[in-house]
Design an enzyme around this catalytic site. Structure first.
Site, PDB file in Angstrom:
ATOM      1  N   SER A 156     -25.435 -29.519 -23.429  1.00  0.00           N
ATOM      2  CA  SER A 156     -26.499 -29.320 -24.413  1.00  0.00           C
ATOM      3  C   SER A 156     -27.416 -28.147 -24.104  1.00  0.00           C
ATOM      4  O   SER A 156     -28.240 -27.773 -24.941  1.00  0.00           O
ATOM      5  CB  SER A 156     -27.338 -30.596 -24.542  1.00  0.00           C
ATOM      6  N   GLU A 181       0.789  -1.231   0.000  1.00  0.00           N
ATOM      7  CA  GLU A 181       0.000   0.000   0.000  1.00  0.00           C
ATOM      8  C   GLU A 181       0.822   1.282   0.000  1.00  0.00           C
ATOM      9  O   GLU A 181       0.384   2.298  -0.549  1.00  0.00           O
ATOM     10  CB  GLU A 181      -0.933   0.006   1.230  1.00  0.00           C
TER      11      GLU A 181
END
Length: 724
Positions: free
Chosen positions: A373, A101
């Site tokens: 399918s 950070e």
């Protein structure tokens, strides 16, 4: 003459000098005004910012309501925060945060000009950076004292407060306050609460690997939360470890060891999760991304959602049918499942179940699984939009495309069959032959337009090959997106964006956001009706009879050839729902197909969810006609009493008068050129165009075509075949 010229020149110079002075004065005045305004803005921002010792507005709980105004849950304002002293926070965790950070934390004075310039340069060059322009001190000021709004005023206040904090506290005190203040997702504030929520241990007992994973979360708490998205959290952890090596906190050998360490997460108990827990998490994450965690947990928002609590409870009861083979090492029951239901006309998500209720990975919206399918309707839609009819005859016979010879689920061939029969029985060979004739791009185009965003159209591995006709995709689909896509068929060809949040109101009654429906015509309504009529046969006498709810409904089963995924996706005129089941990892369902448990779950849910709805049939649009055709060749017959004929519906003007075109082109193993072609190459030779096509010319209303992708590479060598 010369004297006059000199006088004129002097006059012009004086005139230009006056103009120049006027311009200079004007510029100076403008600069002073701008500077004054800027100084005034900065001064006002400073005077209106909170004091370090000022009172903070009391927190209030937010409430989440369903579409009927019923309270779903309350998001409590009491923070899950357990402050700890810096002495109990592992040095690895402190260093991980600083590396990720704010690498110059111990050098700057609260703001870091070098860091700001680095972030700006990275944004300009689009290179990205591991640490942003804001320092840890600035983030502390923002999270502890300011709102999350992204305005210049807030940034000025943040910078001034950061300077004050640095003068008033030591670096150690600042880091301690920051690590106890920061939000980590899942309602956890501070490193101690986060350590317990994610790893079930106190912060002082965290390993380096766990420290690096925690340090990666605050960049985007919802996205990098390991319980939400472990893959993203792991990638972020590797970035943090790399930063720790870069800044000398660990060596490469230690980094490699930490990378390989297995991360064990704590799964919350199912009894601790409220009704619609996955849906609530989904809504909360969207709100936090937009307004920040403090707004959601402290600002007393009223959140009105699309959910129907009665349908949600029906969904949770139906999902109880999932069998349990075992409980994995994380305490999660397997196989898992997901169900999502949508109103196709409004896009409202009416029910959402993202799993077995004892974890926080929402499979309804985050799991990308092979559809098998269940993807075939997009192939049949492309065929209908390109001149085929439900009565068109295709030869279900052996065929090869290069080294690949598709087979049906049961290994049998049925000879000449109509498109309707092929879809009802989920015949793989016919689906591949159709995709070969119409071109692989057209089914992908319709799937994309109807809401499937996970298709891969670029790169060396992509979906532009015949394997996609059987649901063999590079990434797969999510239950939410395939339910939304089927909803287009239920909504007369109109796509409506799925939505979970209808309205958000703050504690003072101000409306922060109000949903506006977004819809778009993507399929001809007559084609949508024709495909719906074909999909009705799947439920009445095809592979999906287990989903029959005794009222008009259409749907499709889906099973991958390796039995890793089983689906049933279906709809009525009022509701569309997708059900998926499978193992989170590489487990096999052992013969379970989409027509068995998923279809049964779908039937149970829809029967209950639709109980308060009157029975309605799908309404045929104008231009749909009925004709008697031959079962043998799909041709019109003059004798309606012919036993080998049947009634069939058509889009007006498409009734067959002669045998279907070369859809039945026989396999020619002796034709080397044809045999050696790969599926994607064959499909391209049919379309003649390497781009995703625009919609067919006979579409009623125009649809914007997507961006043209690159020429497709060869297909995946071992495509999965779809099952019933």
């Amino acid at each position: 003459m010369s004297k006059k010229h000199n006088e004129q020149g002097q006059y012009d110079r004086r005139r230009r000098g006056k103009i120049g002075r006027l311009i200079a004065i004007a510029l100076i005045v403008f600069a002073v005004l701008v500077a004054g305004a800027g100084l005034g803005f900065v001064t006002a921002s400073i005077h209106t910012m909170p004091s370090l010792k000022g009172e903070i507005r009391p927190a209030a709980s937010s409430q989440v309501f369903d579409s009927n105004g019923k309270l779903i849950t309350t998001i409590h304002s009491v923070e899950n925060r357990l402050p700890v002293s810096i002495n109990k926070i592992p040095k690895d965790l402190q260093n991980a945060f600083i590396a990720a950070e704010d690498a110059r934390f111990y050098q700057h004075i609260g703001i870091d000009p070098r860091g700001i310039l680095r972030a700006i340069w990275a944004n300009i060059t689009d290179r990205g950076v591991s640490e942003g322009g804001s320092t840890i001190t600035q983030q502390l000021a923002k999270n502890a004292l300011l709102s999350q709004e992204r305005t210049l005023k807030r940034k000025i206040q943040e910078a001034v407060l950061a300077l004050q904090i640095e003068r008033q506290y030591s670096k150690t005190e600042i880091l301690e306050m920051y690590l106890n203040q920061i939000y980590f997702g899942q309602g956890a504030y501070g490193v101690q609460a986060a350590a317990q929520v994610y790893f079930g241990k106190n912060v002082e007992n965290l390993s380096l690997a766990e420290c690096a994973m925690l340090a990666g979360i605050p960049k985007s708490p919802n996205y990098y939360s390991p319980t939400n998205n472990f893959k993203a959290a792991k990638e972020r952890q590797l970035t943090v470890l790399n930063q720790m090596v870069k800044y000398g906190y660990i060596d490469e050998a230690t980094e490699e060891k930490a990378k390989k360490e297995e991360i064990k997460l704590v799964s919350p108990s199912a009894k601790d999760r409220p009704t619609a827990s996955y849906f609530v998490d989904y809504v909360v994450q969207q709100l936090i991304d937009k307004y920040g965690a403090d707004a959601v947990y402290k600002d007393g928002l009223k959140i009105y959602t699309s959910l129907d609590l009665d349908m949600q409870q029906a969904a949770e009861r139906a999902m109880a049918q999932l069998p349990t083979a075992y409980t994995d090492k994380n305490g999660i029951k397997q196989p898992q499942g997901a169900l999502v239901a949508i109103d196709p006309h409004t896009g409202y998500i009416k029910a959402m179940v993202g799993g077995r209720g004892n974890d926080q990975f929402n499979r309804a919206v985050m799991a990308e699984r092979q559809p098998g399918s269940a993807f075939k309707p997009f192939v049949y839609l492309a065929a209908l939009e390109n001149g085929f009819t439900a009565a068109s005859i295709i030869d279900d016979s052996p065929v090869s495309f290069g080294s690949w010879s598709p087979v049906n689920y049961d290994g049998k061939f049925r000879g000449p069959v109509s498109l309707r029969t092929a879809l009802e029985q989920s015949l793989n060979v016919v689906a591949v032959k159709i995709a070969h004739q119409v071109g692989v791009d057209k089914p992908l185009y319709y799937a994309q337009q109807m809401g499937i965003s996970t298709l891969v159209l670029h790169g060396n591995t992509n979906d532009r090959n015949l394997a996609m006709a059987l649901g063999g995709l590079t990434r797969g689909v999510t239950p939410l997106e395939i339910a939304s896509a089927y909803g287009v068929l239920a909504n007369h060809g109109i796509r409506v964006e799925p939505v979970a949040i209808i309205k958000v109101v703050d504690r003072n009654g101000k409306v922060l956001e109000q949903h506006t429906r977004r819809e778009k015509i993507v399929v001809n309504e007559r084609t949508a009706y024709l495909l719906t009529d074909m999909l009705r046969g799947v439920i009445t006498h095809g592979t999906g009879t287990g989903a029959n709810i005794g009222r008009p409904a259409a749907g499709k089963t889906g099973t991958t050839s390796d039995y890793k995924d089983a689906w049933f996706v279906g709809y009525t005129p009022d509701l569309v729902a997708a059900v998926w089941m499978g193992y989170d990892n590489d487990g096999y369902l052992g013969g379970i197909t989409g027509g068995s448990i998923p279809a049964s779950i779908w039937r149970t849910f829809m029967s209950s969810a639709l109980a308060k709805y009157p029975v309605r049939d799908f309404v045929a649009p104008q231009g749909i006609v009925t004709a008697t055709i031959s079962n043998k060749d799909g041709l019109l017959v003059t004798d309606p009493n012919n036993k080998e004929s049947r009634k069939e519906i058509f889009i007006e003007g498409t009734q067959p008068t002669q045998p279907s075109p070369a859809a039945n082109k026989p396999n020619n193993p002796d034709n080397k050129d044809e045999k050696d072609k790969k599926p994607a190459e064959q499909a391209d030779s049919k379309t003649g165009d390497k781009s995703v096509p625009p919609p067919p010319a006979r579409q009623d209303k125009p649809v914007t075509a997507p961006t043209t992708p690159a020429t497709p590479p060869p297909p995946k060598p071992e495509p999965k075949k779809g099952g019933p």
